[in-house]
Scaffold this motif. Sequence first.
Motif, PDB file in Angstrom:
ATOM      1  N   GLY A  69       0.816  -1.206   0.000  1.00  0.00           N
ATOM      2  CA  GLY A  69       0.000   0.000   0.000  1.00  0.00           C
ATOM      3  C   GLY A  69       0.842   1.244   0.000  1.00  0.00           C
ATOM      4  N   GLU A  70       0.298   2.284   0.599  1.00  0.00           N
ATOM      5  CA  GLU A  70       0.997   3.558   0.640  1.00  0.00           C
ATOM      6  C   GLU A  70       0.939   4.104   2.060  1.00  0.00           C
ATOM      7  OE1 GLU A  70       0.842   7.911  -1.526  1.00  0.00           O
ATOM      8  OE2 GLU A  70      -0.210   6.218  -2.417  1.00  0.00           O
ATOM      9  N   SER A  71       2.109   4.359   2.624  1.00  0.00           N
ATOM     10  CA  SER A  71       2.210   4.812   3.998  1.00  0.00           C
ATOM     11  C   SER A  71       2.053   6.325   4.082  1.00  0.00           C
ATOM     12  CB  SER A  71       3.567   4.403   4.565  1.00  0.00           C
ATOM     13  OG  SER A  71       3.654   4.770   5.926  1.00  0.00           O
ATOM     14  N   VAL A  72       1.268   6.755   5.058  1.00  0.00           N
ATOM     15  CA  VAL A  72       1.096   8.172   5.375  1.00  0.00           C
ATOM     16  C   VAL A  72       0.865   8.287   6.880  1.00  0.00           C
ATOM     17  CG1 VAL A  72       0.142   8.839   3.118  1.00  0.00           C
ATOM     18  CG2 VAL A  72      -1.393   8.113   4.953  1.00  0.00           C
ATOM     19  N   HIS A  73       0.933   9.504   7.380  1.00  0.00           N
ATOM     20  CA  HIS A  73       0.581   9.738   8.783  1.00  0.00           C
ATOM     21  C   HIS A  73      -0.913   9.491   8.946  1.00  0.00           C
ATOM     22  CE1 HIS A  73      -0.031  11.775  12.613  1.00  0.00           C
ATOM     23  NE2 HIS A  73       1.275  11.632  12.802  1.00  0.00           N
ATOM     24  N   SER A  74      -1.313   8.998  10.100  1.00  0.00           N
ATOM     25  CA  SER A  74      -2.713   8.634  10.336  1.00  0.00           C
ATOM     26  C   SER A  74      -3.690   9.776  10.093  1.00  0.00           C
ATOM     27  CB  SER A  74      -2.905   8.113  11.760  1.00  0.00           C
ATOM     28  OG  SER A  74      -2.474   6.788  11.847  1.00  0.00           O
ATOM     29  N   ASN A 125      -4.000   1.513   3.477  1.00  0.00           N
ATOM     30  CA  ASN A 125      -3.669   0.747   4.670  1.00  0.00           C
ATOM     31  C   ASN A 125      -3.620  -0.742   4.347  1.00  0.00           C
ATOM     32  OD1 ASN A 125      -3.800  -0.675   7.148  1.00  0.00           O
ATOM     33  ND2 ASN A 125      -4.610   1.155   8.148  1.00  0.00           N
ATOM     34  N   THR A 126      -2.426  -1.303   4.416  1.00  0.00           N
ATOM     35  CA  THR A 126      -2.272  -2.706   4.031  1.00  0.00           C
ATOM     36  C   THR A 126      -2.699  -3.682   5.124  1.00  0.00           C
ATOM     37  OG1 THR A 126       0.032  -2.691   4.718  1.00  0.00           O
ATOM     38  CG2 THR A 126      -0.441  -2.229   2.406  1.00  0.00           C
ATOM     39  N   VAL A 127      -2.722  -3.256   6.360  1.00  0.00           N
ATOM     40  CA  VAL A 127      -3.242  -4.147   7.403  1.00  0.00           C
ATOM     41  C   VAL A 127      -4.732  -4.375   7.146  1.00  0.00           C
ATOM     42  CG1 VAL A 127      -3.754  -4.348   9.872  1.00  0.00           C
ATOM     43  CG2 VAL A 127      -1.479  -3.621   9.120  1.00  0.00           C
ATOM     44  N   GLU A 128      -5.444  -3.316   6.792  1.00  0.00           N
ATOM     45  CA  GLU A 128      -6.861  -3.463   6.465  1.00  0.00           C
ATOM     46  C   GLU A 128      -7.049  -4.300   5.198  1.00  0.00           C
ATOM     47  OE1 GLU A 128      -8.362   0.531   6.332  1.00  0.00           O
ATOM     48  OE2 GLU A 128      -8.026   0.824   8.494  1.00  0.00           O
ATOM     49  N   GLY A 129      -6.180  -4.109   4.207  1.00  0.00           N
ATOM     50  CA  GLY A 129      -6.244  -4.930   2.989  1.00  0.00           C
ATOM     51  C   GLY A 129      -5.958  -6.387   3.289  1.00  0.00           C
ATOM     52  N   ALA A 130      -4.942  -6.641   4.118  1.00  0.00           N
ATOM     53  CA  ALA A 130      -4.615  -8.021   4.495  1.00  0.00           C
ATOM     54  C   ALA A 130      -5.781  -8.650   5.257  1.00  0.00           C
ATOM     55  CB  ALA A 130      -3.337  -8.054   5.333  1.00  0.00           C
ATOM     56  N   ALA A 131      -6.464  -7.865   6.073  1.00  0.00           N
ATOM     57  CA  ALA A 131      -7.620  -8.381   6.813  1.00  0.00           C
ATOM     58  C   ALA A 131      -8.708  -8.850   5.848  1.00  0.00           C
ATOM     59  CB  ALA A 131      -8.160  -7.318   7.760  1.00  0.00           C
ATOM     60  N   ARG A 132      -8.902  -8.117   4.762  1.00  0.00           N
ATOM     61  CA  ARG A 132      -9.895  -8.526   3.760  1.00  0.00           C
ATOM     62  C   ARG A 132      -9.470  -9.828   3.079  1.00  0.00           C
ATOM     63  NH1 ARG A 132     -10.463  -3.915  -0.147  1.00  0.00           N
ATOM     64  NH2 ARG A 132     -11.924  -5.340  -1.134  1.00  0.00           N
ATOM     65  N   GLY A 169       2.081  -9.772  10.268  1.00  0.00           N
ATOM     66  CA  GLY A 169       2.885  -8.649  10.726  1.00  0.00           C
ATOM     67  C   GLY A 169       2.783  -7.491   9.761  1.00  0.00           C
ATOM     68  N   GLY A 170       2.655  -6.293  10.307  1.00  0.00           N
ATOM     69  CA  GLY A 170       2.613  -5.114   9.454  1.00  0.00           C
ATOM     70  C   GLY A 170       2.545  -3.852  10.283  1.00  0.00           C
ATOM     71  N   ILE A 189       0.918   5.614  12.044  1.00  0.00           N
ATOM     72  CA  ILE A 189       1.370   5.568  10.650  1.00  0.00           C
ATOM     73  C   ILE A 189       0.555   4.520   9.906  1.00  0.00           C
ATOM     74  CG2 ILE A 189       3.301   5.098   9.097  1.00  0.00           C
ATOM     75  CD1 ILE A 189       5.175   5.881  11.416  1.00  0.00           C
ATOM     76  N   VAL A 190      -0.069   4.928   8.811  1.00  0.00           N
ATOM     77  CA  VAL A 190      -0.781   3.966   7.963  1.00  0.00           C
ATOM     78  C   VAL A 190       0.283   3.068   7.334  1.00  0.00           C
ATOM     79  CG1 VAL A 190      -2.174   3.720   5.870  1.00  0.00           C
ATOM     80  CG2 VAL A 190      -2.719   5.510   7.527  1.00  0.00           C
ATOM     81  N   PRO A 191       0.175   1.749   7.505  1.00  0.00           N
ATOM     82  CA  PRO A 191       1.228   0.845   7.031  1.00  0.00           C
ATOM     83  C   PRO A 191       1.204   0.641   5.520  1.00  0.00           C
ATOM     84  CG  PRO A 191      -0.532  -0.409   8.034  1.00  0.00           C
ATOM     85  CD  PRO A 191      -0.874   1.031   8.226  1.00  0.00           C
ATOM     86  N   ASP A 192       2.403   0.515   4.941  1.00  0.00           N
ATOM     87  CA  ASP A 192       2.504   0.266   3.498  1.00  0.00           C
ATOM     88  C   ASP A 192       2.822  -1.191   3.178  1.00  0.00           C
ATOM     89  OD1 ASP A 192       5.146   0.122   4.284  1.00  0.00           O
ATOM     90  OD2 ASP A 192       5.890   1.502   2.755  1.00  0.00           O
ATOM     91  N   SER A 193       2.955  -2.023   4.213  1.00  0.00           N
ATOM     92  CA  SER A 193       3.246  -3.429   3.984  1.00  0.00           C
ATOM     93  C   SER A 193       2.678  -4.264   5.128  1.00  0.00           C
ATOM     94  CB  SER A 193       4.761  -3.636   3.902  1.00  0.00           C
ATOM     95  OG  SER A 193       5.060  -4.994   3.678  1.00  0.00           O
ATOM     96  N   CYS A 194       2.126  -5.402   4.761  1.00  0.00           N
ATOM     97  CA  CYS A 194       1.623  -6.350   5.752  1.00  0.00           C
ATOM     98  C   CYS A 194       1.792  -7.745   5.166  1.00  0.00           C
ATOM     99  CB  CYS A 194       0.163  -6.084   6.074  1.00  0.00           C
ATOM    100  SG  CYS A 194      -0.495  -7.187   7.354  1.00  0.00           S
TER     101      CYS A 194
END
Length: 185
Positions: A67-72, A80-87, A127-128, A134-139
């Motif tokens: 994904g793409e990381s940015v400040h929350s 947010n890749t944690v949310e994408g990984a959850a899907r 893990g991510g 910080i919105v994560p860019d990898s999970c």
Amino acid sequence: VAPPVDAFRRPWSTTGDETHQLVGQLKCLTKALRRDKPVLVLSLDAGFGYVSTTNLGVLHLDVRASGESVHSELAHRGRNTVEGAARLIDILLNARSAIIARTSRMPAHPDTMLAFLEPLLNINHIGGGLSRNIVPDSCIFSIDQRLILEETSDTACDEILRTLQAVEGVQWSISHESSIPPIRR
């Protein structure tokens, strides 16, 4: 075929290490086993005390969501890749019921409390992210699928990939794949 005596003096061969990538076993066995002759191995894993003529196969996949990381506070500008990984995990868990409903024609050992061998699908590691703001860019998450005799690693992998491809809007890739086919002697 036994490994050379000095192999047991090395620190990496002092443990079976089954739960963490088989490193000790593989280092020891690859030096001792010959590919040109059949080999019998006594495994003390999950069933010591009886002779087994069948083993479940295993498929391990690590899935990386990108994904793409940015400040929350700017989350709307990132991905947010944690949310994408959850899907992705959610669709796998929904597909799991069809996978584990299959049964093998091979009877299971009584200690398993199963009549016949059954496949399994587990998500055993995730893990991510770097920090809570910080919105994560990898999970990355890890899939452990156990295969019955009637399955192959290729067909199981294809089924997982098709399932993951059904999730729209998540960028993902396989960052690691390994498998051991089901065995019957």
